[in-house]
Scaffold this active site. Structure first.
Site, PDB file in Angstrom:
ATOM      1  N   THR A   2       1.892  -2.618  -1.162  1.00 31.89           N
ATOM      2  CA  THR A   2       2.985  -3.020  -1.853  1.00 31.89           C
ATOM      3  C   THR A   2       2.648  -3.961  -2.988  1.00 31.89           C
ATOM      4  OG1 THR A   2       4.571  -3.316  -0.027  1.00 31.89           O
ATOM      5  CG2 THR A   2       5.086  -4.392  -1.826  1.00 31.89           C
ATOM      6  N   CYS A   3       1.489  -4.684  -3.001  1.00 33.14           N
ATOM      7  CA  CYS A   3       1.018  -5.470  -4.201  1.00 33.14           C
ATOM      8  C   CYS A   3       0.429  -4.709  -5.068  1.00 33.14           C
ATOM      9  CB  CYS A   3      -0.182  -6.250  -3.708  1.00 33.14           C
ATOM     10  SG  CYS A   3       0.218  -7.472  -2.139  1.00 33.14           S
TER      11      CYS A   3
END
Length: 188
Positions: A76-77
Site C-alpha cells: 500500500t505504501c
C-alpha cells in the site's frame, strides 16, 4: 491484618508499573499540538551525503505536509500512499506547501532507495525515523511484532504550519482511507 510484606509489593511492581505508565501516557498527537522540535530524522541529500534534520528545522516558519507509512517497499505504501504525494506534489506546492515529507521507521538507506524507486527526488523529502523516536514521541507507533515487522508507524498525513498541527488524518490499523494526498489537498 497488616500491610503486605515489602517483598510482595516489589514482586507486583513489574506487573503494575506498565499499567500505571500507560494510563499516564500523553495522548496521541492532535490538531493544535506542537510537534516535538528536537526529534531528529535522517535523509540523504542530493549529493548523497547523509544528513540529520530536526523536526523543528523541518517545520519552522513553513507549511509542511508530513505523512507516514508503516514501511518502505510495502504494497500500500509503495503502490498508493507515496506515489500519490509524488503525483500531487506540484498541486500541493501551488497551494502554499513548502515541503512534503514522508516518514517511516526505516533507515536512511532504505528511504533513499525507496524514494528513488518511485521518483520522489525533488518532490518528497524521504525521512528515516530509524529508532521510531519521533513516531513514539507523537504516539503513532504501530506494533507489528507479531508479523515479524517490529514497531512501525501508523499511517497518517498531517498539515503542519510553523510546527503546529493544523490537520491530522490518522489511519487505524493497516487502513488507507483518510491519509492520501487528495485528502490533504481537499483540506487546503
Amino acid at each position: 491484618m497488616g500491610l503486605p510484606p515489602a517483598r510482595f509489593l516489589l514482586a507486583l511492581l513489574p506487573l503494575v508499573l506498565p499499567l500505571v505508565l500507560r494510563a499516564l501516557k500523553v495522548a496521541a498527537i492532535a490538531v493544535g499540538d506542537k510537534l516535538p522540535t528536537d526529534a531528529k530524522l535522517s535523509y540523504f541529500d542530493a549529493e548523497g551525503n547523509m544528513q540529520e534534520l530536526s523536526v523543528g528545522n523541518l517545520t519552522k516558519g513553513k507549511k509542511v505536509v508530513v505523512f507516514a507509512v508503516p514501511g518502505a517497499f510495502t504494497p500500500t505504501c509503495s503502490l498508493k500512499h507515496l506515489p500519490g504525494f509524488v503525483e500531487k506534489a506540484d498541486e500541493l506546492k501551488a497551494k502554499g506547501i513548502d515541503t512534503i515529507a514522508c516518514i517511516s521507521v526505516n533507515d536512511a538507506f532504505v528511504m533513499d532507495a525507496w524514494g528513488k524507486s518511485v521518483g520522489a527526488d525533488g518532490k518528497v523529502l524521504m525521512l528515516a525515523d530509524g529508532s521510531a523516536l519521533f513516531t513514539k514521541a507523537i504516539d503513532a507507533e504501530l506494533d507489528l511484532t507479531d508479523k515479524g515487522l517490529g514497531v512501525r508507524s501508523r499511517r497518517y498525513a498531517m498539515l503542519v504550519d510553523d510546527g503546529v498541527v493544523k490537520a491530522l488524518n490518522m489511519e487505524e490499523g493497516g487502513a488507507f482511507t483518510v491519509s492520501s494526498a487528495e485528502d490533504i489537498l481537499s483540506g487546503l
